[in-house]
Design a protein around this motif. Structure first.
Motif, PDB file in Angstrom:
ATOM      1  N   LYS A  52       1.171  -1.686  -0.090  1.00  0.00           N
ATOM      2  CA  LYS A  52      -0.113   0.385   0.502  1.00  0.00           C
ATOM      3  C   LYS A  52       0.710   1.359   0.131  1.00  0.00           C
ATOM      4  CE  LYS A  52      -4.090  -1.598   2.461  1.00  0.00           C
ATOM      5  NZ  LYS A  52      -4.769  -1.501   3.780  1.00  0.00           N
ATOM      6  N   VAL A  53       2.013   1.115   1.089  1.00  0.00           N
ATOM      7  CA  VAL A  53       2.689   2.208   0.933  1.00  0.00           C
ATOM      8  C   VAL A  53       3.641   2.941  -0.310  1.00  0.00           C
ATOM      9  CG1 VAL A  53       4.528   3.602   2.205  1.00  0.00           C
ATOM     10  CG2 VAL A  53       2.597   2.297   3.685  1.00  0.00           C
ATOM     11  N   PHE A  54       3.894   1.533  -0.721  1.00  0.00           N
ATOM     12  CA  PHE A  54       4.817   1.521  -2.115  1.00  0.00           C
ATOM     13  C   PHE A  54       3.668   2.125  -3.373  1.00  0.00           C
ATOM     14  CE2 PHE A  54       7.744  -0.155  -5.626  1.00  0.00           C
ATOM     15  CZ  PHE A  54       8.749   0.544  -5.502  1.00  0.00           C
ATOM     16  N   ASN A  55       2.483   1.383  -3.269  1.00  0.00           N
ATOM     17  CA  ASN A  55       2.232   1.707  -4.733  1.00  0.00           C
ATOM     18  C   ASN A  55       1.251   3.521  -4.335  1.00  0.00           C
ATOM     19  OD1 ASN A  55      -1.273   2.577  -5.393  1.00  0.00           O
ATOM     20  ND2 ASN A  55      -0.713   0.549  -6.656  1.00  0.00           N
ATOM     21  N   VAL A  56       1.032   4.173  -3.157  1.00  0.00           N
ATOM     22  CA  VAL A  56       0.964   5.142  -2.949  1.00  0.00           C
ATOM     23  C   VAL A  56       2.325   6.400  -3.188  1.00  0.00           C
ATOM     24  CG1 VAL A  56       0.119   7.314  -0.710  1.00  0.00           C
ATOM     25  CG2 VAL A  56      -1.055   4.984  -1.546  1.00  0.00           C
ATOM     26  N   MET A  57       3.309   5.781  -2.813  1.00  0.00           N
ATOM     27  CA  MET A  57       4.208   6.297  -3.339  1.00  0.00           C
ATOM     28  C   MET A  57       4.871   6.824  -4.770  1.00  0.00           C
ATOM     29  SD  MET A  57       6.842   5.209  -0.173  1.00  0.00           S
ATOM     30  CE  MET A  57       9.026   5.852  -1.431  1.00  0.00           C
ATOM     31  N   GLY A  86       7.037   9.927   6.458  1.00  0.00           N
ATOM     32  CA  GLY A  86       7.009   9.958   7.934  1.00  0.00           C
ATOM     33  C   GLY A  86       6.308   8.113   7.827  1.00  0.00           C
ATOM     34  N   LYS A  87       6.505   7.882   9.463  1.00  0.00           N
ATOM     35  CA  LYS A  87       6.485   6.823  10.021  1.00  0.00           C
ATOM     36  C   LYS A  87       6.228   7.130  11.558  1.00  0.00           C
ATOM     37  CE  LYS A  87       9.479   3.056  11.130  1.00  0.00           C
ATOM     38  NZ  LYS A  87       9.370   3.064  11.898  1.00  0.00           N
ATOM     39  N   SER A  88       5.172   6.625  12.347  1.00  0.00           N
ATOM     40  CA  SER A  88       4.379   6.407  13.605  1.00  0.00           C
ATOM     41  C   SER A  88       4.754   5.618  13.540  1.00  0.00           C
ATOM     42  CB  SER A  88       3.339   7.514  13.954  1.00  0.00           C
ATOM     43  OG  SER A  88       2.231   7.245  13.172  1.00  0.00           O
ATOM     44  N   ASP A  89       3.943   5.026  15.481  1.00  0.00           N
ATOM     45  CA  ASP A  89       3.158   3.854  15.753  1.00  0.00           C
ATOM     46  C   ASP A  89       2.737   3.390  14.940  1.00  0.00           C
ATOM     47  OD1 ASP A  89       5.195   3.743  17.509  1.00  0.00           O
ATOM     48  OD2 ASP A  89       4.314   3.944  18.934  1.00  0.00           O
ATOM     49  N   SER A  90       1.509   4.058  14.119  1.00  0.00           N
ATOM     50  CA  SER A  90       0.149   3.665  13.804  1.00  0.00           C
ATOM     51  C   SER A  90      -0.266   3.950  12.231  1.00  0.00           C
ATOM     52  CB  SER A  90      -1.212   4.554  14.314  1.00  0.00           C
ATOM     53  OG  SER A  90      -1.641   5.929  14.417  1.00  0.00           O
ATOM     54  N   GLU A  91       0.929   4.977  11.854  1.00  0.00           N
ATOM     55  CA  GLU A  91       0.619   4.919  10.671  1.00  0.00           C
ATOM     56  C   GLU A  91       1.859   5.317   9.406  1.00  0.00           C
ATOM     57  OE1 GLU A  91      -2.803   7.418  10.455  1.00  0.00           O
ATOM     58  OE2 GLU A  91      -1.377   9.177  11.122  1.00  0.00           O
ATOM     59  N   LEU A 176      -2.595   9.123   4.244  1.00  0.00           N
ATOM     60  CA  LEU A 176      -2.278   8.226   5.724  1.00  0.00           C
ATOM     61  C   LEU A 176      -2.337   6.776   5.651  1.00  0.00           C
ATOM     62  CD1 LEU A 176      -3.690  10.507   7.991  1.00  0.00           C
ATOM     63  CD2 LEU A 176      -1.666  11.040   7.251  1.00  0.00           C
ATOM     64  N   ILE A 177      -1.729   6.357   5.307  1.00  0.00           N
ATOM     65  CA  ILE A 177      -2.039   4.108   5.333  1.00  0.00           C
ATOM     66  C   ILE A 177      -1.146   4.154   7.134  1.00  0.00           C
ATOM     67  CG2 ILE A 177      -0.333   2.506   4.845  1.00  0.00           C
ATOM     68  CD1 ILE A 177      -1.549   4.271   2.029  1.00  0.00           C
ATOM     69  N   SER A 178      -2.568   2.548   7.628  1.00  0.00           N
ATOM     70  CA  SER A 178      -2.718   2.221   9.009  1.00  0.00           C
ATOM     71  C   SER A 178      -2.141   1.358   9.016  1.00  0.00           C
ATOM     72  CB  SER A 178      -4.246   2.195   8.914  1.00  0.00           C
ATOM     73  OG  SER A 178      -4.324   2.125  10.426  1.00  0.00           O
ATOM     74  N   ARG A 179      -0.900   1.299  10.274  1.00  0.00           N
ATOM     75  CA  ARG A 179      -0.162   0.594  10.132  1.00  0.00           C
ATOM     76  C   ARG A 179      -0.663  -0.431  11.101  1.00  0.00           C
ATOM     77  NH1 ARG A 179       5.127   1.545  12.644  1.00  0.00           N
ATOM     78  NH2 ARG A 179       5.661  -0.424  11.878  1.00  0.00           N
ATOM     79  N   VAL A 180      -1.586  -0.333  11.432  1.00  0.00           N
ATOM     80  CA  VAL A 180      -2.142  -2.050  12.216  1.00  0.00           C
ATOM     81  C   VAL A 180      -3.580  -2.053  11.783  1.00  0.00           C
ATOM     82  CG1 VAL A 180      -1.409  -0.634  14.660  1.00  0.00           C
ATOM     83  CG2 VAL A 180      -4.024   0.252  13.790  1.00  0.00           C
TER      84      VAL A 180
END
Length: 180
Positions: A52-57, A86-91, A176-180
Motif C-alpha cells: 500500500k505504501v509503495f503504491n501510494v508513493m 513519515g512513520k508513527s506507531d500507527s501509520e 495516510l496508511i494505517s499500520r494496524v
C-alpha cells in the motif's frame, strides 16, 4: 549550523524517515522508492502495508514528475518539488508538494473533494468509470492516481494550495496508511 540540528529535530518531531527536495526525474523517483523499501524491510514491515505504501508513493511521485510546473521563484525555473515519508506507531504519512498552475487549482480541488466524499464502493465505481472513459489529459494522466491513493489508504486525502505568484500555486498532498 544550528539549522542542521533544527532540521533534524523537525524531522524527528514529525516522524519523517525520508525527505527529498529538488528536481524529480524517473531516476530520482526510483532511488526514493528504493530507499523507502529498504527502510520498511529493515524494520520488518508487513508485506501488505509495504504494498500500500509503495503504491501510494509511486502515485505521489508520478504526480510530481508529470504535473509539476516550472516557476521563477524556485531559483532557476526548474520543477522543484518535495517528497516526504513519515512513520508513527500507527501509520505512514506520504506527503508531496509541487508547483502547479493556479488556473488548475479549482479543478484539482473539485476532483479531490469528490474523491474524499466517496466511500470504498464509490471509489471503486469511480475507478472503473475513469478506466472506461479512457480520456487522457495533455500530460498523459487519466486521473486515476488520486482515486488509487484514496482506495489504498482507505482515508481522505489531505491537501492544500498556497499561492506562489500570479500564475502558480504550491500543491501539498498527504495520504495516510494505517499500520494496524
Amino acid at each position: 549550523m544550528k539549522y542542521v540540528y533544527d532540521l533534524h529535530k523537525t524531522m524527528l518531531d514529525h516522524h519523517l524517515i525520508l525527505v527529498y527536495e529538488g528536481e524529480f526525474t524517473q531516476e530520482i523517483t526510483k532511488s526514493v522508492l528504493s530507499m523507502a523499501e529498504r527502510n520498511m524491510d529493515a524494520i520488518g514491515e508487513d508485506s501488505s502495508i509495504k504494498r500500500k505504501v509503495f503504491n501510494v508513493m509511486v502515485e505521489a511521485l508520478q504526480n510530481i514528475v508529470k504535473h509539476s510546473e516550472n516557476t521563477e521563484n524556485n531559483g532557476k525555473g526548474r520543477q522543484n518539488a518535495i517528497f516526504m515519508l513519515g512513520k508513527s506507531d500507527s501509520e505512514y504519512l506520504i506527503t508531496s508538494g509541487n508547483a502547479c498552475k493556479s488556473a488548475d487549482v479549482s479543478e484539482i480541488k473539485v476532483k479531490l473533494e469528490k474523491i474524499n466524499s466517496l466511500d470504498k464502493d464509490g471509489l471503486k465505481q469511480l475507478y472503473k468509470e475513469t478506466i472506461k472513459s479512457g480520456s487522457l489529459s495533455d500530460k498523459g494522466g487519466a486521473g486515476l492516481g488520486f482515486v488509487d491513493m484514496a482506495r489504498k489508504s482507505g482515508k481522505p486525502l489531505n491537501f492544500d494550495f498556497i499561492e506562489i505568484d500570479d500564475s502558480h500555486s504550491f500543491f501539498s498532498l498527504q495520504t495516510l496508511i494505517s499500520r494496524v
